[in-house]
Design a protein around this motif. Sequence first.
Motif, PDB file in Angstrom:
ATOM      1  N   ILE A 138       0.845  -1.199   0.000  1.00  0.00           N
ATOM      2  CA  ILE A 138       0.000   0.000   0.000  1.00  0.00           C
ATOM      3  C   ILE A 138       0.885   1.256   0.000  1.00  0.00           C
ATOM      4  O   ILE A 138       0.609   2.220  -0.714  1.00  0.00           O
ATOM      5  N   TYR A 166      -2.461  -8.528   2.505  1.00  0.00           N
ATOM      6  CA  TYR A 166      -2.942  -7.325   1.808  1.00  0.00           C
ATOM      7  C   TYR A 166      -4.267  -6.866   2.422  1.00  0.00           C
ATOM      8  O   TYR A 166      -4.499  -5.673   2.634  1.00  0.00           O
ATOM      9  N   ALA A 204      -4.939  -3.286   4.150  1.00  0.00           N
ATOM     10  CA  ALA A 204      -5.963  -2.409   3.599  1.00  0.00           C
ATOM     11  C   ALA A 204      -6.986  -2.029   4.669  1.00  0.00           C
ATOM     12  O   ALA A 204      -7.384  -0.864   4.783  1.00  0.00           O
ATOM     13  N   ALA A 232      -7.063   2.397  -0.025  1.00  0.00           N
ATOM     14  CA  ALA A 232      -7.178   1.183   0.783  1.00  0.00           C
ATOM     15  C   ALA A 232      -8.418   0.385   0.405  1.00  0.00           C
ATOM     16  O   ALA A 232      -8.387  -0.848   0.353  1.00  0.00           O
ATOM     17  N   PHE A 258      -7.809  -1.379  -2.915  1.00  0.00           N
ATOM     18  CA  PHE A 258      -6.761  -2.380  -2.683  1.00  0.00           C
ATOM     19  C   PHE A 258      -7.363  -3.568  -1.934  1.00  0.00           C
ATOM     20  O   PHE A 258      -7.141  -4.725  -2.283  1.00  0.00           O
ATOM     21  N   GLY A 259      -8.161  -3.250  -0.918  1.00  0.00           N
ATOM     22  CA  GLY A 259      -8.718  -4.302  -0.072  1.00  0.00           C
ATOM     23  C   GLY A 259      -9.804  -5.107  -0.768  1.00  0.00           C
ATOM     24  O   GLY A 259      -9.885  -6.324  -0.602  1.00  0.00           O
ATOM     25  N   ALA A 281      -5.312   0.142  -7.177  1.00  0.00           N
ATOM     26  CA  ALA A 281      -5.268   1.113  -6.087  1.00  0.00           C
ATOM     27  C   ALA A 281      -4.723   2.449  -6.583  1.00  0.00           C
ATOM     28  O   ALA A 281      -5.258   3.519  -6.268  1.00  0.00           O
TER      29      ALA A 281
END
Lengths: 379, 538, 68
Positions: free
Chosen positions: B34, B194, B198, B225, B228-229, C45
């Motif tokens: 991240i 991950y 996140a 986040a 990404f999560g 992201a």
Amino acid sequence: MELYIALKIIWALLLGVLLSGLAIMVGMDMGVGTLLRFVGRTDAERRTSLAIIGPHWDGNQVWFILGGGAIFAAFPTLYATSFSTFYVVMILLLFAMILRPVAFEYRSKVDARHWRASWDWAFLVSGALPMIIFGAAFGNVLQGVGFHFGWDGQYYQDESFVWYLLNPFALLCGVMALALAVYQGGAMLMIRGMGDLAARARRFAIGGGLLALVLFAIGGVWIRFIKGFAFTRSVDPGMPATPLGGPAVVMRAGAWLDNFHTHPLLWLLPALGACGMLGGPLALLARKPVLGWWLGALAWIGTIFTAGGAMFPFLMPSSTTPAESLTVWNASGSAYNLGWMLGFAVVFVPIIVTYTGWAFRVMKGKVNPATVVADDHFY
Amino acid sequence: MIDPTVVNLSRLQFALTALYHFQFVPLTLGLSFILAAMETVYVITGKPIYKDMTLFWGKLFGINFAIGVATGLTMEFEFGTNWSMYSHFVGDVFGTPLAIEGLMAFFMESTFVGLMFFGWDRLSRPAHLAVTYLVALASNLSALWILIANGFMQDPAGARFDPVTMRMQFKSFGALVFSPDAQAKFVHTSIAGYVSGAMFVMGISAYYLLRKQHREFAARSFRIAALFGLVSTLAVVTLGDALGRMDDLVQPAKLAAMEGLWHSARGPSAPWKLFALPDDEKQRDAASIGIPYVLTPLVAHEWKTTIPGIYALERAAKARTVSGIKAIIALKSFGASHDPAALAAFRKHENDMGYGFLAQRYAPDQDLSAITPALLPAVLAKTARASIPNVFVEFWSFRIMVGLGVAFIVVFAFGAYYSLKNELEKHPLVMKAAMLAIPLPILACEFGWVTAENGRQPWTVYGWLPTFQSASSHGIGYMIFSLAGFVLLYSLFIAAELYLMFKYARLGPGEHTAQPKPLPVPVRPVFGQPGYAHKPWQ
Amino acid sequence: MKDLVKFGALALVLLTALLLAVVAGDEGPWYFAWLVGTTMIVLIAVSSAVLFETQEANSLATHKETSQ
């Protein structure tokens, strides 16, 4: 079979290289930790000392972890037996080692006197104790350790741990290791520190180097009277790796000098160590700390290879069942494993050395206390 | 004679230290990528707020990283200090990935992490970005080699037992590294990290947004986040499913325990237990609620296979134990005499030798040759019972992990949706959920560890070496000493860690990264000052 | 000359990536999935943050228009 013998010897040498890397790099950080309360009178000076090794201690510490991993893989029986027989000592070492990273990260994050003072003590303990134990382990191994094996390869301990902590020769080795660490840490503080900090570090480092030299000399004489180990008949170095059913081994005072008598060239090793220990303090006296640092590294290499050269091929002799002593021949991994590991080492060790060097180059130069104090991103 | 108390204390110590270490690992695995993503945005857009984000989250990363490294040290040495027989037995193959982890990954991670924290002024933007990516890559490579080692414990591929050296010897590097179990485990664990990272970033950002602090900063962090999560959770659930199928093939006892299957499940209609209270003592469920037609397709991805239950597995274990006892007796005699006849006898029963070791515990004086025909049935029954992991623990830790995983999808989905619409502030409930969920992925990881490692019992090397046989021959005093020390130290650490994490999370980014405090002396570059004659700091 | 070096370096990186992909895809499909998946997760992201900036720029622009 010849290949297997060569691999065993190469890994014994690599073990020496690893232990040297560990002693030089981790020892330096441990030395700074030990000296922290003495060279830094003010909080600013202490934070500066930490900032000097701040960007590197984490990477240096990996030598310790790699040491553990490499012994595990290359000499599995040695790893299993030594860590278990030295249990109490190893656990103390672990406690000290895990206290240190936390101390680095947490010490300066809270601005309270007692908080920081407590962590400074933690630095002293977690710096001095591991070095003493590291040295003492060598001292104990040189005297032989009490253990034997069961039929399935399980070890059994025949001695109390108290002996490993408190016997005079081991203590001498422990103090010598600490002295060398103080020397190495002091030299680093001189390279990147300024003013009073560097001046105090210089005094401690010179003292540490000379003390190590004296103890090295005493140890060299003492070893003549310690019972070393020797095979009674020639062994097949290509034997399968098992400590059971090996040839008889005798204990005899002065046996550790046998290798030096058969191969006089080996005398170069202690000579190199002594040169480092003598030349290092002289370099610091002449205010050449970078040269001094490298001479300190030489002192470590000389010392560790002297011990290794005296014992070869023994790794950890057993004082209670000498025939089951662990040697380079009977405690190593299989040829297939040693081969693969060698391949990885050949590729990655140069890469590691390169980027470690690069990291030191990027961060080179004096550390300014004013900026360290002003920025709370620093340790 | 092996003392069961010492073995249990050794297991307790290993479980405590591993679970403790594993609180910090997932955050490192996830946060590092991240951070890399945030810094990438900084380098692309040039907006300083992304640098602030990298610095702030980097600081929390650092607090977590330090204690992760510290507790990881313990793990590397604990095999030697507490599991000597195990280390001797598999060191030739198990030690190798650990050593390679140090060479290839841990060195890289630890060296570059220093530059990542302290190299901002000394490296160009792309160079620093590269350093951050190297840290992220290396921390995950670390996990890779550790899980390859773990994969060997679960499914010993690439090695063969050698009766002369009395240990497993390394035979195939490829088989070890590309073992399906190791592969699936690595990907599942890494991505679970991950998710943890996140959730951590998203939850703390939600906290700021709820309190209307640092909104510019928090809205951006939340966005990164959440996305990404979301992708990570979807991946982690799918991968977990794949891992379950793997267990079906190589560790049937683990799978049976996970699903609470006392009886073999035949055909498509077998129920999947949504809820059950397995009773290990009586080997049946005190209560259970099942859904038919779910189990077989869920586990095997087909309709017709039979999934063996615990009773069937115990019957199979008994047969293997009879053969294993012969193997160990022959092996012991070969060790003493090097008699080729003994070796031939051993070779015949070689593949069952683990069950012979397992039976040792229940033999008179732990000596297999002392088992009389009259005693044999009792020994076989006890050994068979011991070959099954604790069902209650396995069943529930697996279900808690899966339940949490599914819940994360919901939280991330809503978070991502409203963040993309820039309507977060209108939905405080989503943000509260995100905040409360911060520790849950770590909890799920811990339950995942329990599922994997409790399910591996009673073996340290599946089918070859029992846990009971693996421990060092310490006295109880040694174990109490080390356990007490670990509990004391680790409690202190967690208290300090939580205190600092809360302190810095509350302080927020603005307080200490955006503007440096005014200095009492003129600002100078940190490094690179030769002679510094006067001492303005005094 | 500088461009040539850059081009060469890029080609080398691509070649390594291809080689890695082929080996990983052949021997370790899961490892391959991890490589691709992680790259994808990071890229998603990053692009979500870039989207955030665009959205904000747009809303600032419309805000200006309506207030005028």
